[in-house]
Design a protein around this motif. Structure first.
Motif, short mmCIF file in Angstrom:
data_model
loop_
_atom_site.label_atom_id
_atom_site.label_comp_id
_atom_site.label_asym_id
_atom_site.label_seq_id
_atom_site.Cartn_x
_atom_site.Cartn_y
_atom_site.Cartn_z
N SER A 40 0.88 -1.12 0.14
CA SER A 40 -0.03 0.01 -0.12
C SER A 40 0.87 1.26 -0.09
N TYR A 41 0.16 2.20 -0.15
CA TYR A 41 0.91 3.47 -0.30
C TYR A 41 0.01 4.79 0.18
N ARG A 42 0.51 5.67 0.52
CA ARG A 42 -0.16 7.09 1.18
C ARG A 42 0.97 8.05 0.84
N THR A 43 0.44 9.36 0.64
CA THR A 43 1.27 10.57 0.39
C THR A 43 0.88 11.48 1.31
N GLU A 44 1.87 12.03 2.14
CA GLU A 44 1.81 12.95 3.17
C GLU A 44 3.02 13.77 3.49
N GLY A 45 2.78 15.21 3.69
CA GLY A 45 3.75 16.05 3.84
C GLY A 45 4.77 16.18 2.68
N GLY A 46 4.47 15.70 1.50
CA GLY A 46 5.40 16.05 0.45
C GLY A 46 6.38 14.66 0.01
N TYR A 47 5.94 13.53 0.86
CA TYR A 47 6.45 12.19 0.95
C TYR A 47 5.38 11.15 0.57
N THR A 48 5.86 9.92 -0.23
CA THR A 48 5.14 8.84 -0.40
C THR A 48 5.56 7.75 0.62
N ASN B 272 17.02 10.70 1.42
CA ASN B 272 16.57 11.65 2.78
C ASN B 272 15.24 11.11 3.07
N GLY B 273 15.03 9.72 2.95
CA GLY B 273 13.66 9.02 3.41
C GLY B 273 14.11 8.45 4.82
N SER C 43 10.07 5.89 3.13
CA SER C 43 9.32 7.00 2.47
C SER C 43 10.40 7.31 1.54
N LEU C 44 9.77 7.99 0.31
CA LEU C 44 10.44 8.68 -0.67
C LEU C 44 9.86 10.05 -0.89
N PRO C 45 10.72 10.99 -1.52
CA PRO C 45 9.98 12.39 -1.94
C PRO C 45 8.83 12.08 -3.00
N SER C 46 7.43 12.76 -2.83
CA SER C 46 6.84 12.71 -3.82
C SER C 46 6.96 13.69 -5.03
N VAL C 47 6.52 13.43 -6.04
CA VAL C 47 6.82 14.24 -7.16
C VAL C 47 5.91 15.44 -7.16
N HIS D 66 13.14 18.66 -0.66
CA HIS D 66 12.34 18.10 0.48
C HIS D 66 13.01 18.20 1.69
N GLU D 67 12.21 18.35 2.75
CA GLU D 67 12.88 18.27 4.06
C GLU D 67 12.89 16.65 4.63
N LYS D 68 13.75 16.28 5.27
CA LYS D 68 13.68 14.84 5.40
C LYS D 68 12.33 14.49 6.21
N ALA D 69 12.23 12.97 5.71
CA ALA D 69 10.79 12.63 6.18
C ALA D 69 10.84 12.05 7.68
N GLU D 70 9.89 12.49 8.49
CA GLU D 70 9.63 11.98 9.91
C GLU D 70 8.82 10.79 9.71
N PRO D 71 9.01 9.64 10.25
CA PRO D 71 7.81 8.66 10.21
C PRO D 71 6.68 9.06 10.96
#
Length: 254
Positions: free
Chosen positions: A145-153, A205-206, A223-227, A241-246
């Motif tokens: 599954s996937y979800r996009t949140e805060g500029g990250y997937t 940066n994920g 997490s990976l940066p979303s487009v 992108h800022e570093k993704a926080e879980p």
């Protein structure tokens, strides 16, 4: 650092010495006639298997060294993570059918675009899918599954079956670490796959983390940066992108 270096050298030495000792024993037994000629075929197969296992370990170590040295240049570009996941799954089709696994794909949309090095993320997916299939219960379920949140997937790979104990989870990404469960089910791995996965994800940066119920499931989420997409639907390559926080931990499912 010195303790870490000594531990690393000791682990590498142990992982190389075991198959080398095994191969030497079989080859000498064939040479002196202890193993008769008519039985040598199956022992040659064992020796070849051990050679491949050592080669895989050396390749994994080289991958880690290359990535961590900072000399590896990522080829960042937009690509569809859904398509990459489907292509990865096709390479595991025989093993999926052999264990009668139900594959569930919970995609938010037909296309989920991320900005990353697709060849490196393919390696991440191969390792995670390989683990999920290896440790899922017979006739069980593997869910993506996937979800996009805060500029990250956030990409999730989840399998049913016996999970991981809470005390083992912090060690999973350590080099050469193998849980009690993986030692009994995975005779060929040496405990480098998840270390490589974490290194690659962090390089993008994920982040990657694990959720597990020892009686029900194990789930890896990275997490990976979303487009970034303008309202016109045009991709803006090169956005930072800022570093993704879980996200906050969800309560374990029963």
């Amino acid at each position: 650092l010195e303790q870490s270096r000594r531990s690393f050298v000791a682990n590498v030495s142990h992982e190389l010495r075991s198959p080398l000792t095994s191969m030497q024993g079989f080859l000498e037994a064939m040479q002196d006639g202890t193993i008769p000629a008519e039985e040598q075929g199956k022992y040659f197969s064992v020796v070849i298997g051990e050679c491949r296992r050592m080669a895989n370990m050396v390749n994994d170590l080289l991958d880690l060294a290359r990535i961590e040295s900072g000399t590896y240049e990522l080829k960042i570009e937009p690509f569809d993570i859904n398509e990459l996941m489907i292509r990865t799954l096709l390479t595991f089709e025989a093993r999926i059918n052999a264990k009668r696994i139900e594959v569930v794909m919970d995609f938010e949309s037909e296309r989920t675009l991320v900005e990353a090095d697709s060849s490196q993320i393919a390696q991440v997916l191969r390792n995670l899918v390989d683990n999920a299939i290896k440790f899922v219960d017979e006739g069980g379920q593997v869910e993506f599954s996937y979800r996009t949140e805060g500029g990250y997937t956030f990409v999730s790979v989840k399998n049913s079956g016996a999970g991981i104990s809470p005390e083992e989870i912090p060690k999973l990404f350590d080099r050469f670490y193998k849980s009690d469960k993986s030692r009994s089910l995975d005779k060929n791995g040496v405990g480098l796959g998840l270390s490589i996965v974490k290194t690659i994800v962090n390089l993008h940066n994920g982040e990657i983390y694990v959720k597990s119920d020892p009686d029900a499931f194990t789930e890896f989420v990275f997490s990976l940066p979303s487009v970034p997409v303008k309202k016109s639907g045009i991709f803006r390559k090169g956005d930072k992108h800022e570093k993704a926080e879980p996200p906050p931990e969800e309560p374990a499912q029963s």
